[in-house]
Design an enzyme around this catalytic site. Structure first.
Site, short mmCIF file in Angstrom:
data_model
loop_
_atom_site.label_atom_id
_atom_site.label_comp_id
_atom_site.label_asym_id
_atom_site.label_seq_id
_atom_site.Cartn_x
_atom_site.Cartn_y
_atom_site.Cartn_z
N GLY A 10 0.82 -1.17 -0.12
CA GLY A 10 0.11 0.08 0.12
C GLY A 10 0.93 1.11 -0.03
CD GLU A 12 -0.04 5.24 -3.52
OE1 GLU A 12 0.02 5.36 -4.90
OE2 GLU A 12 -0.83 4.22 -3.18
CE LYS A 14 8.31 -1.20 0.28
NZ LYS A 14 7.78 -2.41 0.72
CG ASP A 71 10.18 -8.58 3.93
OD1 ASP A 71 9.48 -7.87 4.38
OD2 ASP A 71 11.09 -9.14 4.53
CB SER A 72 12.88 -3.81 0.83
OG SER A 72 11.77 -3.16 1.16
CG PHE A 154 9.73 5.79 0.40
CD1 PHE A 154 9.62 4.45 0.92
CD2 PHE A 154 10.04 5.78 -1.23
CE1 PHE A 154 9.68 3.31 0.14
CE2 PHE A 154 10.13 4.53 -1.78
CZ PHE A 154 9.99 3.37 -1.30
CE1 TYR A 156 14.74 2.88 9.45
CE2 TYR A 156 13.68 1.22 7.95
CZ TYR A 156 14.02 1.81 9.13
OH TYR A 156 13.58 1.32 10.10
NE ARG A 183 10.95 -1.48 -2.99
CZ ARG A 183 11.42 -0.77 -2.24
NH1 ARG A 183 11.95 0.44 -2.62
NH2 ARG A 183 11.21 -0.79 -1.04
#
EC number: 3.6.1.66
Length: 212
Positions: A10, A12, A14, A71-72, A154, A156, A183
């Site tokens: 959810g 945004e 990403k 998952d990051s 966004f 870290y 990513r």
């Protein structure tokens, strides 16, 4: 017929990155919210790979189409790779990242540059319509800064210093960030995997992928 891809997030920030990187797909890409999916998923895996697959499997039970999940997290060597898979929940699940970032900076007070090494890790999991499961991993190496810098990212990003570019990932342009980020690397690997499974139109995929 256009493919439908649900990305199990959810966030945004990403979704913006995901859509840029996967823009060559002949597909509609939806977040969970956009797909009308409201579900609590317990991420109780012991690794980024396990957690990404847990999310993808749960969503694949609810929809037809391709499901992607990630998952990051941030691994800080001086802190024994914390916060790691607990990055999103560090300091409390609903704690703002400004607070999380300050907590980490405070924990590293007095630690010199050479011991502030860290990396972002991202694992992308995919469940294809035939049940095939895929995972890809990407990382970016850097250091933890001394204060927040930049507004382009966004999480870290404002404290993650990339020595090669002498700035944080929150100061990188979106295009450069997608090229070098954890990513971005994981998504590009997944993009190649999906191409191998002929998810994209062959001619368009080959030309666009090799034009980069």
């Amino acid at each position: 017929m256009r493919q439908k891809i649900i990305f199990a997030t959810g966030n945004e920030g990403k979704m913006k990155e995901i859509r840029m990187i996967l823009s060559e797909f002949d597909a509609d890409i939806f977040s969970l919210k956009e797909a009308g999916i409201d579900i609590e998923i317990v991420e109780d895996g012991d690794s980024f790979e396990e957690n990404a697959l847990i999310k993808a499997k749960e969503i694949s039970k609810l929809i037809d189409g391709i499901v992607l999940a990630d998952d990051s997290g941030l691994e800080i060597d001086y802190l024994n790779k914390e916060p790691g898979i607990y990055s999103a929940r560090y300091g409390g699940e609903h704690t703002s990242y400004n607070v999380k970032n300050k907590m980490l900076i405070d924990r590293l007070e007095g630690v010199p540059d050479e011991l502030r090494t860290a990396r972002f890790v991202c694992v992308i999991a995919a469940i294809l319509p035939d049940g095939t499961q895929l995972t890809t991993r990407g990382t970016i190496e850097g250091r933890i800064g001394y204060h927040e810098q930049g507004e382009n990212g966004f999480g870290y990003d404002p404290i993650f210093w990339v020595p090669q570019f002498r700035c944080t990932t929150a100061e990188l342009s979106p295009e450069l960030k997608n090229e070098i980020s954890h990513r971005g690397k994981a998504l590009l690997k997944m993009k190649k995997e999906l191409m191998n499974y002929k998810i994209l139109d062959k001619k368009e995929t080959y030309e666009s992928f090799n034009s980069k």
